[in-house]
Design an enzyme around this catalytic site. Structure first.
Site, mmCIF file in Angstrom:
data_model
loop_
_atom_site.group_PDB
_atom_site.id
_atom_site.type_symbol
_atom_site.label_atom_id
_atom_site.label_comp_id
_atom_site.label_asym_id
_atom_site.label_seq_id
_atom_site.Cartn_x
_atom_site.Cartn_y
_atom_site.Cartn_z
ATOM 1 N N TYR A 1 -16.475 -26.254 -35.715
ATOM 2 C CA TYR A 1 -16.237 -27.658 -35.333
ATOM 3 C C TYR A 1 -14.964 -27.825 -34.514
ATOM 4 C CZ TYR A 1 -19.440 -28.304 -39.305
ATOM 5 O OH TYR A 1 -20.495 -28.233 -40.184
ATOM 6 N N LYS B 1 -21.959 -25.611 -52.551
ATOM 7 C CA LYS B 1 -20.537 -25.943 -52.611
ATOM 8 C C LYS B 1 -19.872 -25.573 -53.940
ATOM 9 C CE LYS B 1 -20.371 -29.125 -48.807
ATOM 10 N NZ LYS B 1 -19.650 -28.409 -47.777
#
Ligand code: PMP
Length: 422
Positions: free
Chosen positions: A19, A270
């Site tokens: 990103y 996660k």
């Protein structure tokens, strides 16, 4: 061996970061150690971590119970393939997850990342319909502000029109991306849409209670309850993506518990391994699994990542679940929520702030807009806090073990940076 300056400077010319516009992004910070809620930098600075490594490190970094479990497993068997052979850690983990999840969510398929677990959920849903003879159902309903991953299949059920994946719109499968049914109007629009395309809709996919990467937007449990009702009345499957919300983040072990609903398929990742090793799971209800149970080999689920059910990752996950067992983590989330609310409340009156909200161990200060994302990130680091705003939201999603002082520090830094920004 290269010293830190060497590995950093020689390696940076060869690494591609996530990103990030590599040309303009500030140089990434070299980290040499983590402990609890602290990230230690190579230059000796210590940052208080506000986001627990993309919301994974739920027990803080380097928890000894997880470390010991991984070390023990490493001695015996770090990894063995999962085709045709099985081993203890994933089987134990599958049983434990089935016992913890509500209803008959009791078949667990392991993968190695959140995105892939969502891909598997989508494949399970589409093939469920093929297996039961409804061959038209190949489309999903998903929601504005939603995010389910970075792979082609998951981008297509994320809000790619406005989000980070806009450029790929042209090559993505077209699903129906609509507003969450939070008002009579949006509810009616959703019902009309599903009514119109009922025979084509395989499932509805949503992040329960909190749309995370799309901007930390909250909705109430009633919305989930309503989605369950709508899915049932049109025969669509309900897929909950609990990759962010699972394992206590919103105050219950799984967000769906707040609505008292059982999804048909749920995805987890996660915090599953306490932030130590990559692992994800797609868990299906019994009737989904039963549709694959057949004498026809082609009715089987054709998916099998090389590293699925990795023994180290599953050992870490089993150890992480141990740490939830006495209920203290969830009780502590209640305290964190109060500290976040108290600490962030003074941001409400600052210019540019449009909303301040908390849910479980998530605290959000939403701004009208953030033009200077990199500058804002750097300003937090200068004050010894690691916080990475998303969209227009500055948020905290710290370890579920964080103490009051650290929360006060992080919320204080957010207030200071916003005041100085004026
Ligand atoms: N679903 C949700 C709700 C997520 O928050 C994320 C990651 N931010 C994903 C899916 C994708 O997970 P991964 O990055 O592990 O592929």
């Amino acid at each position: 061996m290269l010293d830190q300056r060497d590995w950093y400077t020689t390696g940076l010319d060869h690494i591609w970061l996530p990103y990030a516009q590599m040309k303009t992004a500030p140089a990434p910070l070299p980290v040499v150690r983590t402990q609890g809620t602290r990230i230690h930098l190579a230059d000796g600075r210590e940052l208080v971590d506000g986001i627990a490594s993309w919301w994974t490190a739920c027990h803080g970094y380097n928890h000894p119970h997880i470390r010991d479990a991984v070390q023990r497993q490493l001695e015996v068997m770090p990894h063995v393939m999962f085709g045709g052979i099985v081993h203890e850690q994933p089987l134990t983990l599958a049983r434990r997850l089935s016992e913890m999840l509500p209803g008959d969510l009791d078949r667990v398929f392991f993968t190695d990342s959140g995105s892939v677990s969502v891909e598997v959920a989508m494949k399970m849903a589409v093939q469920y319909w093929l297996n039961v003879g409804e061959k038209q159902r190949d489309t999903f309903v998903c929601f504005r502000g939603g995010y389910h991953g970075d792979t082609l299949g998951t981008m297509a059920v994320s809000d790619f029109e406005t989000g980070i994946h806009q450029k790929f719109g042209g090559i993505l499968h077209r699903h129906h991306c609509v507003a969450l049914p939070e008002s009579p109007e949006t509810d009616a629009a959703l019902v009309a849409l599903i009514g119109q395309h009922a025979d084509r809709i395989a499932g509805i996919i949503v992040e329960p209670l909190v749309q995370g990467a799309g901007g930390m937007r909250f909705h109430c449990p009633k919305v989930l309850w309503r989605l369950r009702e709508i899915a049932d009345s049109y025969g669509a499957l309900l897929i909950l993506d609990e990759i962010f919300t699972g394992f206590g983040r919103t105050g219950t072990m799984f967000a769906c518990e707040a609505a008292g609903i059982v999804p048909d398929i749920v995805t987890l990742s996660k915090a599953l391994t306490g932030g130590t090793l990559p692992l994800a799971a797609t868990v299906a209800r019994r009737r989904i699994f039963e549709s694959f149970w057949s004498d026809d080999p082609m009715a089987a689920l054709m998916h099998g990542p090389t590293y699925m059910a990795n023994a180290l990752a599953c050992a870490a996950a089993n150890a992480s679940l141990d740490l939830f067992e006495d209920g203290e983590r969830l009780r502590h989330v209640g305290r964190i929520e109060q500290w976040l609310a108290a600490g962030l409340s003074s941001c409400r009156d600052l210019p540019g702030v449009v909303d301040v909200r908390t849910r479980g161990a998530i605290g959000v200060v939403e701004l009208q807009r953030i033009d200077d994302l990199n500058a804002l990130r750097s300003a937090f680091v200068e004050k010894a806090a690691f916080i990475r705003p998303l969209g227009n939201a500055i948020y905290l999603a710290p370890a579920l073990t964080i103490g009051e002082e650290d929360v006060a520090f992080l919320t204080g830094v957010i207030g200071e940076v916003l005041r100085e920004r004026r």
